[in-house]
Design an enzyme around this catalytic site. Structure first.
Site, PDB file in Angstrom:
ATOM      1  N   LYS A   1      53.846  42.955  74.412  1.00  0.00           N
ATOM      2  CA  LYS A   1      54.215  42.566  73.137  1.00  0.00           C
ATOM      3  C   LYS A   1      55.298  43.328  71.992  1.00  0.00           C
ATOM      4  O   LYS A   1      54.939  44.406  71.718  1.00  0.00           O
ATOM      5  CB  LYS A   1      53.418  41.688  72.013  1.00  0.00           C
TER       6      LYS A   1
ATOM      7  N   SER B   1      54.376  33.094  69.352  1.00  0.00           N
ATOM      8  CA  SER B   1      55.397  34.171  69.211  1.00  0.00           C
ATOM      9  C   SER B   1      55.198  34.815  70.630  1.00  0.00           C
ATOM     10  O   SER B   1      55.634  35.741  70.849  1.00  0.00           O
ATOM     11  CB  SER B   1      55.191  35.038  68.605  1.00  0.00           C
TER      12      SER B   1
ATOM     13  N   SER C   1      49.631  32.118  67.948  1.00  0.00           N
ATOM     14  CA  SER C   1      51.127  32.738  69.042  1.00  0.00           C
ATOM     15  C   SER C   1      50.798  33.417  69.799  1.00  0.00           C
ATOM     16  O   SER C   1      51.454  33.642  71.059  1.00  0.00           O
ATOM     17  CB  SER C   1      51.745  34.116  67.706  1.00  0.00           C
TER      18      SER C   1
END
Length: 468
Positions: free
Chosen positions: A80, A155, A179
């Site tokens: 990420k 996210s 997220s």
């Protein structure tokens, strides 16, 4: 090669350990698939193929030496883009950091690499991971592989879309308001929000804060547990770090759920609006648990105060993190608004939020004396139009801020309970819908067991998008 790319992490691990596959074969297959599929979805945004192939060569040499292999030996991952990676660009989706290259890995990445993971690059995020729709001014929009006109969530949207497309078998993510869970739901994969402190964050500016956690994503619950076994475990630099070692999650997940007490609610006891397709998926999921022999009832804790507690504590954390950047002119409007909300808070505001959260924790604890698991919607909507910043309404109810439509996820965040998002079906338009399985405080392994049983009974996660 696509058989390699859609094999489970456990299957790949076993094939690599038996030397039926080489790490170079596995990495090259995934690099080839990224080259072919990623332009349509924009999930992997920084790629380091030379580094990955060099690491794969070293992994194969280790295997040839006969030395013991680490538990994630040779498995490729793109991390990420809010997680620092040594020597690899990490932008946080912000133009302020478009060329930022960290000097060291943060803990979750370091633990993955120590476990044998091979880094392919980075996955896309919303700017500063704020909001559950993945777009930013550095890399643009990530699209949903099941319908390219729809959001991939966020996210950890790039991570979830990459998993769905077979771009890598495991992914690291983070979750404050959903997220890890929202993008898992939107992309028909699995995302686990572990208990706070399960995966420590020793670099966090607010070391005692528990709203935001890091955790695993994958295409199956078994693979999620495999990754969690490598990244969980204590770290003395984190004051909320849990003492239990990550190895406990390497145990077999199989469990007979007969007699388990399961509560379910399509709308968190009437606390949130939910689209009809999502309601139908939650109700159908309750029936699956009945078929597994569980004692199932429609019931839900009282989530009073969860909204105020979450918004207050989130705004406070935003002010801590982004307050120094308010004058930069490089923050998107929703981050500026959330940060300014934090700047207006008073001491009594924070005190009230903590009291509300404590009262909620105690009500949820009492609830779980009567039930083993709680089944809820992950997201209140199926994947929405990717041209929107967030849904304007849910089931006819207007959404006033970019947070409103995520309540079904962030109400659970406030409780501190572990929550697993698992595939639960598809809308009539063919869009993925997930449910979240919530367990009592610190019952992370039990939640994974319940998700594993549900997954085996349904098979929804085996349906892949048409990507090429």
């Amino acid at each position: 090669m696509d058989e390699i790319c859609f094999a489970s992490a456990v299957e790949l691990r076993d094939a690599l350990a038996a030397r039926e596959l080489s790490a170079r074969e596995v990495v090259q297959a995934h690099l080839d698939r990224i080259e072919r599929v990623n332009p349509a979805v924009n999930a992997v945004v920084t790629l380091v193929p030379e580094k990955a192939l060099a690491a794969a060569k070293a992994a194969d040499e280790l295997a040839a030496s006969g030395a013991p292999l680490p538990p994630l030996h040779g498995l490729p991952v793109a991390h990420k883009d809010t997680h620092d990676t040594a020597g690899i660009r990490t932008t946080y989706g912000s133009p302020l950091f478009a060329d930022h290259v960290p000097e060291r890995d943060e803990l979750i990445v370091a633990r993955m690499r120590a476990a044998g993971v091979i880094t392919l690059g980075k996955t896309n995020v919303p700017e500063w991971a704020a909001g559950s729709h993945t777009f930013n001014p550095v890399f643009g929009l990530t699209r949903n592989p099941y319908d390219l006109s729809r959001s991939a969530g966020g996210s950890s949207g790039g991570a979830a879309a990459a998993l769905a497309c077979g771009l890598h078998p495991l992914a690291d993510g983070s979750d404050m308001g959903g997220s890890l869970r929202n993008p898992a739901s939107f992309n028909n994969v699995v995302g686990f929000r572990p208990s706070p402190g399960r995966v420590p964050s020793p670099d966090a500016r607010l070391g005692w804060a528990t709203l935001s956690v890091q955790g695993p994503m994958a295409r199956s619950v078994e693979d999620v547990a495999l990754l969690l076994s490598a990244v969980a475990g204590p770290d003395p630099r984190s004051p909320i770090s849990l003492a239990e070692p990550g190895a406990v999650f390497a145990r077999p997940l199989a469990r007979d759920l007969a007699g388990a007490r399961v509560a379910w609610s399509p709308d968190l006891g009437g606390a949130v609006p939910v689209e009809p397709e999502v309601r139908a998926a939650v109700e159908a999921s309750a029936k699956v648990f009945e078929e597994l022999g569980c004692l199932v009832e429609r019931d839900c804790p009282d989530f009073s105060g969860a909204d105020e507690a979450f918004r207050t504590l989130r705004a406070w954390q935003f002010e801590v993190q982004f307050g120094p950047l308010l004058g930069s002119g490089a923050l998107k409007e929703t981050i500026r608004w959330n940060t300014e909300e934090g700047r207006r808070l008073t001491g009594p505001d924070l005190g009230r939020a903590e009291v509300l959260r404590t009262e909620l924790f105690r009500r949820v604890h009492e609830f779980f004396t009567r039930y083993d698991f709680l089944v809820l919607p992950v997201s209140q909507v199926p994947p929405f139009d990717a041209s929107l910043e967030y849904p304007a309404e849910v089931d006819g109810v207007p959404m006033e801020t970019y947070l409103d439509w995520m309540r079904s996820a962030y109400f659970v965040s406030v409780t501190g309970c572990p929550a697993l998002a698992v595939p639960a079906g598809f809308s009539p338009a063919g869009l993925p819908i997930g449910v979240q399985i919530v367990g009592p405080h610190l019952a992370d392994f039990a939640v994974l067991q319940a998700g594993h049983a549900f997954e085996g009974a349904t098979g929804f996660g085996r349906r892949r998008p048409v990507t090429d």
